[in-house]
Write a protein that holds these residues in place. Structure first.
Motif, PDB file in Angstrom:
ATOM      1  N   GLU A 268      -4.572  -9.537  -4.028  1.00 14.76           N
ATOM      2  CA  GLU A 268      -3.155  -9.851  -3.826  1.00 14.76           C
ATOM      3  C   GLU A 268      -2.561  -9.083  -2.642  1.00 14.76           C
ATOM      4  O   GLU A 268      -2.777  -7.887  -2.480  1.00 14.76           O
ATOM      5  CB  GLU A 268      -2.353  -9.509  -5.084  1.00 14.76           C
ATOM      6  CG  GLU A 268      -0.898  -9.948  -4.931  1.00 14.76           C
ATOM      7  CD  GLU A 268      -0.046  -9.570  -6.127  1.00 14.76           C
ATOM      8  OE1 GLU A 268       0.786 -10.392  -6.528  1.00 14.76           O
ATOM      9  OE2 GLU A 268      -0.220  -8.460  -6.653  1.00 14.76           O
ATOM     10  N   SER A 270       1.184  -8.324  -1.249  1.00 15.30           N
ATOM     11  CA  SER A 270       2.583  -8.436  -1.684  1.00 15.30           C
ATOM     12  C   SER A 270       3.392  -9.250  -0.682  1.00 15.30           C
ATOM     13  O   SER A 270       3.347  -8.978   0.520  1.00 15.30           O
ATOM     14  CB  SER A 270       3.201  -7.040  -1.814  1.00 15.30           C
ATOM     15  OG  SER A 270       4.600  -7.176  -1.953  1.00 15.30           O
ATOM     16  N   ASP A 272       6.527  -9.040  -0.548  1.00 13.68           N
ATOM     17  CA  ASP A 272       7.743  -8.258  -0.289  1.00 13.68           C
ATOM     18  C   ASP A 272       7.503  -7.226   0.806  1.00 13.68           C
ATOM     19  O   ASP A 272       7.312  -6.036   0.546  1.00 13.68           O
ATOM     20  CB  ASP A 272       8.216  -7.572  -1.575  1.00 13.68           C
ATOM     21  CG  ASP A 272       9.578  -6.918  -1.363  1.00 13.68           C
ATOM     22  OD1 ASP A 272      10.213  -7.183  -0.315  1.00 13.68           O
ATOM     23  OD2 ASP A 272      10.002  -6.143  -2.238  1.00 13.68           O
ATOM     24  N   THR A 297       1.509  -1.347   1.694  1.00  7.86           N
ATOM     25  CA  THR A 297       1.714  -2.071   0.433  1.00  7.86           C
ATOM     26  C   THR A 297       0.378  -2.125  -0.322  1.00  7.86           C
ATOM     27  O   THR A 297      -0.691  -2.065   0.296  1.00  7.86           O
ATOM     28  CB  THR A 297       2.249  -3.495   0.689  1.00  7.86           C
ATOM     29  OG1 THR A 297       1.278  -4.224   1.447  1.00  7.86           O
ATOM     30  CG2 THR A 297       3.566  -3.466   1.458  1.00  7.86           C
TER      31      THR A 297
END
Ligand code: AHR
Length: 318
Positions: A268, A270, A272, A297
Motif C-alpha cells: 500500500e 498512502s 494522503d 509515508t
C-alpha cells in the motif's frame, strides 16, 4: 496573509467558529501529474479534503502526464503569489531551473509522492513520499516466498523516468538477486495505466508461448496489475494461479482481485500525501518550523488473506 491566525485556529480545531474568511486566505498551488491511475485520483481527492480541513484554498492543475505542463503550472502559481506549491513530479529530472524561480520568489515547494534528481536539494522545501525502493523490495521478497524462489517474471514498469518506476525496479531486482532461479524475462513500460498494463501484458503473453512460460507479473502499480489480469483472463489463463500477480498501491480494485483469488499481493502507498505537506507548510509559514526534508509515508504489504476485509474498509475512501 494572516498565517499566524490560521495556524492557531487549526491547532485548536475551531476553524469554523473562528472566522473562516481570514483563515481561508492561504493559497496553495498543486501541480498534479494527471489522472493516470486509481491511486492518483485518490491522492487528488484526499488533497481536496485536507485543504478543506486546513482552510487552504487549493488550486489544482492537471498536467496530463506532461512535465512541460507542470513547469507552466509552477510558473503560473509563482506569478499568482501563492503561499506554497505542491508538486507531484511526473519525471525525476529537469526541475532545477523552474524550482530556482520558485525559490527566488520565496515560494516553498513540497514534492508529493515522487522524488526528483537534483544536485541542489535547497530547491525544494521537503518531499512527502514513501520509500519506493523499499516497496520494490517488499513485493520481491513476497514473490520469492510464494514461488519458493523460482520464477520467470514479466515486469510492467511505470512511467519512464519517474522516480517510482526507477526505484521500484531497483528494489525488486535487489530482492530477487539472491535467488538465481528468479529472473525478469521481459520488462516494458505500461505508463502506470490500466490500458497500458493490459496491452503490454498481451504482448508478453504472446511472446511467452501463450503465457505458459510466465510464472508471475510484477506491475509497478495496481492499475497496470488489473490490466494484466484482464489480459491473462482473455488468454484463457487464471490470474493469481496460472500467472501470479503482484503490484504496488493498495487500491480497492486490487483488494477485490485478491479477494477473488486473482492477485497475490500489493504494497500500500498512502494516498494522503497532501495532508502532511499542508501541515508542514502551515507550520513553516506560521512560526518558521523547518520540516524534515523527507517526510516518509509508511509501506505495508497486503495479501489475499485479509483482502476482503481491507476492501470493505477502504472502498469508501476512494
Ligand atoms: O507516484 C506514485 C505512483 O503514481 C503510483 O504508484 C501510481 O499509481 C501513480 O500513477
Amino acid at each position: 496573509m494572516k498565517l499566524n491566525r490560521i495556524a492557531a485556529v487549526t491547532a485548536l480545531g475551531i476553524m469554523a467558529a473562528a472566522g473562516t474568511a481570514q483563515a481561508a486566505e492561504m493559497v496553495v498551488g498543486f501541480a498534479q501529474v494527471g489522472s493516470e491511475s486509481g491511486w492518483r485520483a485518490a491522492e487528488t481527492k484526499t488533497a481536496k479534503l485536507r485543504a478543506h480541513q486546513d482552510k487552504v484554498n487549493l488550486r489544482i492543475s492537471d498536467a496530463q502526464q506532461k512535465q512541460e505542463n507542470e513547469i507552466k503550472a509552477i510558473r503560473s502559481f509563482v506569478a499568482q503569489g501563492v503561499d506554497g506549491i505542491l508538486l507531484a513530479p511526473v519525471v525525476a529530472t529537469g526541475w532545477d531551473s523552474v524550482l530556482r524561480e520558485a525559490r527566488d520568489a520565496k515560494v516553498p515547494v513540497f514534492l508529493l509522492d515522487r522524488q526528483i534528481d537534483t544536485s541542489d536539494p535547497t530547491l525544494y522545501t521537503a518531499a512527502v513520499t514513501s520509500d519506493t525502493v523499499l516497496e520494490g523490495h517488499m513485493i520481491g521478497d513476497h514473490l520469492a516466498k510464494l514461488t519458493n524462489n523460482k520464477c520467470r517474471i514479466v515486469e510492467l514498469q511505470g512511467t519512464v523516468g519517474s522516480s517510482p518506476a526507477i526505484n521500484r525496479k531497483k528494489g525488486f531486482e535487489e530482492a530477487i538477486a539472491a535467488h538465481p532461479d528468479m529472473k525478469i524475462v521481459r520488462s516494458q513500460s505500461g505508463d502506470f495505466t490500466r490500458s497500458g498494463g493490459k496491452t503490454v501484458m498481451e504482448s508478453f503473453i504472446k511472446a511467452e508461448d501463450g503465457g505458459k512460460n510466465i510464472c508471475a507479473v510484477f506491475a509497478h502499480n495496481d492499475d497496470m496489475g488489473i490490466g494484466a489480469i484482464q489480459a491473462i483472463k482473455e488468454a484463457g489463463l487464471k490470474p493469481g494461479k496460472d500467472i501470479l500477480v503482484v503490484s504496488i498501491d493498495g487500491v480497492p480494485d486490487m483488494f477485490k482481485a485478491m479477494a477473488n483469488g486473482e492477485a497475490n499481493g500489493t504494497v500500500e502507498l498512502s494516498p494522503d500525501m497532501a495532508g502532511p505537506a499542508l501541515k508542514a507548510l502551515i507550520a513553516l509559514k506560521s512560526n518558521g518550523t523547518e520540516p524534515q526534508k523527507w517526510i516518509k509515508t509508511p509501506s505495508t504489504l497486503y495479501t489475499p488473506a485479509t483482502a476482503a476485509a481491507e476492501y470493505k474498509r477502504r472502498a469508501p475512501l476512494y
